[in-house]
Design a protein around this motif. Structure first.
Motif, PDB file in Angstrom:
ATOM      1  N   ALA A 317     -33.254 -62.258   4.483  1.00 41.04           N
ATOM      2  CA  ALA A 317     -32.985 -63.542   3.831  1.00 41.04           C
ATOM      3  C   ALA A 317     -33.541 -64.704   4.652  1.00 41.04           C
ATOM      4  O   ALA A 317     -34.104 -65.667   4.106  1.00 41.04           O
ATOM      5  N   GLU A 318     -33.409 -64.589   5.976  1.00 42.31           N
ATOM      6  CA  GLU A 318     -33.961 -65.651   6.832  1.00 42.31           C
ATOM      7  C   GLU A 318     -35.483 -65.706   6.721  1.00 42.31           C
ATOM      8  O   GLU A 318     -36.089 -66.792   6.672  1.00 42.31           O
ATOM      9  N   PHE A 319     -36.126 -64.544   6.719  1.00 40.18           N
ATOM     10  CA  PHE A 319     -37.583 -64.514   6.590  1.00 40.18           C
ATOM     11  C   PHE A 319     -38.029 -65.111   5.257  1.00 40.18           C
ATOM     12  O   PHE A 319     -39.016 -65.867   5.195  1.00 40.18           O
ATOM     13  N   ASN A 320     -37.324 -64.782   4.224  1.00 35.91           N
ATOM     14  CA  ASN A 320     -37.684 -65.349   2.921  1.00 35.91           C
ATOM     15  C   ASN A 320     -37.535 -66.866   2.916  1.00 35.91           C
ATOM     16  O   ASN A 320     -38.349 -67.590   2.321  1.00 35.91           O
ATOM     17  N   GLU A 321     -36.526 -67.354   3.598  1.00 34.74           N
ATOM     18  CA  GLU A 321     -36.336 -68.800   3.667  1.00 34.74           C
ATOM     19  C   GLU A 321     -37.471 -69.466   4.462  1.00 34.74           C
ATOM     20  O   GLU A 321     -38.016 -70.509   4.049  1.00 34.74           O
ATOM     21  N   ILE A 322     -37.835 -68.834   5.594  1.00 33.68           N
ATOM     22  CA  ILE A 322     -38.937 -69.385   6.398  1.00 33.68           C
ATOM     23  C   ILE A 322     -40.260 -69.324   5.626  1.00 33.68           C
ATOM     24  O   ILE A 322     -41.096 -70.246   5.674  1.00 33.68           O
ATOM     25  N   ARG A 327     -44.936 -71.926   3.003  1.00 32.89           N
ATOM     26  CA  ARG A 327     -45.815 -72.192   1.865  1.00 32.89           C
ATOM     27  C   ARG A 327     -45.893 -73.687   1.561  1.00 32.89           C
ATOM     28  O   ARG A 327     -46.918 -74.181   1.104  1.00 32.89           O
ATOM     29  N   LEU A 328     -44.843 -74.424   1.858  1.00 29.71           N
ATOM     30  CA  LEU A 328     -44.879 -75.871   1.622  1.00 29.71           C
ATOM     31  C   LEU A 328     -45.686 -76.599   2.704  1.00 29.71           C
ATOM     32  O   LEU A 328     -46.438 -77.535   2.398  1.00 29.71           O
ATOM     33  N   ALA A 329     -45.554 -76.211   3.994  1.00 28.10           N
ATOM     34  CA  ALA A 329     -46.287 -76.866   5.108  1.00 28.10           C
ATOM     35  C   ALA A 329     -46.683 -75.787   6.094  1.00 28.10           C
ATOM     36  O   ALA A 329     -45.956 -75.530   7.075  1.00 28.10           O
ATOM     37  N   ARG A 335     -46.417 -74.181  13.930  1.00 32.23           N
ATOM     38  CA  ARG A 335     -46.093 -74.749  15.229  1.00 32.23           C
ATOM     39  C   ARG A 335     -44.589 -74.611  15.536  1.00 32.23           C
ATOM     40  O   ARG A 335     -44.202 -74.345  16.676  1.00 32.23           O
ATOM     41  N   ARG A 336     -43.790 -74.818  14.556  1.00 31.30           N
ATOM     42  CA  ARG A 336     -42.347 -74.694  14.776  1.00 31.30           C
ATOM     43  C   ARG A 336     -41.979 -73.276  15.180  1.00 31.30           C
ATOM     44  O   ARG A 336     -41.186 -73.072  16.108  1.00 31.30           O
ATOM     45  N   LEU A 337     -42.573 -72.311  14.539  1.00 31.23           N
ATOM     46  CA  LEU A 337     -42.296 -70.924  14.903  1.00 31.23           C
ATOM     47  C   LEU A 337     -42.778 -70.630  16.321  1.00 31.23           C
ATOM     48  O   LEU A 337     -42.107 -69.918  17.074  1.00 31.23           O
TER      49      LEU A 337
END
Length: 389
Positions: A317-322, A327-329, A335-337
């Motif tokens: 679920a976390e991966f899907n959220e990330i 896909r948006l930015a 960079r955040r990852l």
């Protein structure tokens, strides 16, 4: 010796003609002749036990002889010689007392006894929870008596049998003795159980079967063996499995007894004891312990499986959220990852790496911090020494 009676008659040489009391010859006894002094001498001592005095001077039929038992007890009452020849209570002339009018009490006594017997065997008090069956001459059924006061013909014309039809009776099977039953998975179990029942129809209960209680026991054993044969050992030993077996046994017993016309209502069946036979009790306990260990290990494995599954589902679920944010930015997310990953990796190190133009690649910040603390004074203590290269 004058004036005294001699039970053996006059001694030899005594005055003749005297009587037993020593009187003159004119007053002689029954055996003395009328001549008084001319009487013949006695032929021997007188026997006092002979009838009529037994004098020795009598005729030939009153001669000297020994007394027999008939002579001793002849005309003697139960109280001794004074009852001789007379009646009285217990004597040969005993008579039942008569009524004032002269009649006998015997017919009245017989009538009273018959009246008491008729009342005692004709009136019946049936209690509220009881019923009774009436039979003619102890055989043919006549009618059923309900609670209350009822009248019947006296016994033995009609006989009455009273039973408590509301009482819950108990029949225990297998208590104190080995009762082996084969289970559905080919195991033997030693089982004892209790059957609770009452009388549903008194007429059927008393006249349909020869032995209703024995029929009840046999039907209970048949129903229990059939129910256990459809159940495995673990189900029989468990509490929930026992309830199912008890319900099936009660239903089968009631169906079987109704088909026989037993007049019995089965109120319930309770299994009291379920264990292995005594010959294999130790091995059976080992098997049960091994099964319990296997069940415990299986439960632990299932719990660990649930934990891993929950963790994997959370990570997915976390991966899907990330991924949706990526896909948006994409650049910002990348960079955040990267920063979050480097922070997680280097958070426990004592090195600081700075990637920028015009900045020294390595700054010994921990060493500078330590020297700064030492320069501040001896009151400050350092808990540990850090260094780097």
């Amino acid at each position: 010796m004058a004036g005294k009676r001699n039970p053996w008659g006059k001694p030899p040489g005594g005055s003749g003609g005297g009587n037993d009391d020593g009187g003159s010859g004119g007053d002689g006894g029954d055996d003395a002749p009328a001549g008084g002094n001319d009487a013949p001498p006695p032929r021997g001592p007188r026997n006092p036990w002979l009838p009529g005095g037994g004098s020795a001077g009598g005729g030939s039929d009153r001669g000297r002889r020994s007394a027999n038992i008939e002579d001793i007890f002849k005309n003697r009452g139960p109280e001794g010689p004074r009852r001789r020849g007379g009646g009285g209570p217990g004597g040969p002339n005993f008579r039942i007392p008569q009524r004032p009018g002269g009649g006998s009490w015997f017919p009245l006594a017989i009538a009273a006894i018959i009246g008491v017997w008729v009342l005692a065997t004709s009136i019946h008090f049936i209690q509220p929870r009881e019923q009774a069956t009436v039979t003619w001459l102890g055989g043919k059924y006549s009618r059923t008596l309900n609670p209350g006061t009822e009248w019947t013909f006296p016994w033995p014309i009609q006989s009455v049998s009273v039973e408590n039809v509301s009482e819950i009776r108990r029949e225990t099977i297998g208590d104190g003795a080995e009762n082996l039953i084969l289970t559905g998975d080919q195991n033997l179990v030693d089982l004892s159980y209790l059957v609770r029942w009452n009388i549903k129809d008194l007429v059927l209960y008393e006249f349909q079967l020869a032995d209703p209680q024995e029929t009840l026991r046999e039907s209970a054993e048949s129903a229990m063996r059939a129910a256990i044969a459809e159940t495995d050992l673990d189900t029989v030993l468990s509490g929930a499995g026992r309830e199912q077996v008890e319900t099936r046994v009660r239903e089968r017993m009631q169906t079987l007894l109704d088909s026989y016309g037993a007049g019995i209502a089965v109120q319930g069946v309770e299994i009291a004891r379920t264990e292995a036979p005594q010959q294999v009790i130790e091995a059976f306990n080992d098997v049960l312990a091994a099964r319990q260990d296997a069940e415990r290990n299986l439960n632990e494995a299932r719990r660990y499986e649930q934990q891993l599954l929950a963790s994997a589902q959370g990570s997915a679920a976390e991966f899907n959220e990330i991924y949706s944010q990526y896909r948006l930015a994409p650049e910002v997310t990348r960079r955040r990852l990267y920063y979050e990953t480097m922070e997680r990796v280097l958070r426990d190190t004592d090195k600081t790496i700075v990637e920028a133009d015009g900045v020294t690649p390595y700054l010994p910040l921990p060493e500078v911090r330590r020297r700064s603390q030492e320069a501040q004074g001896p009151s400050l203590t350092v808990s540990g020494q850090q260094g780097g290269q």
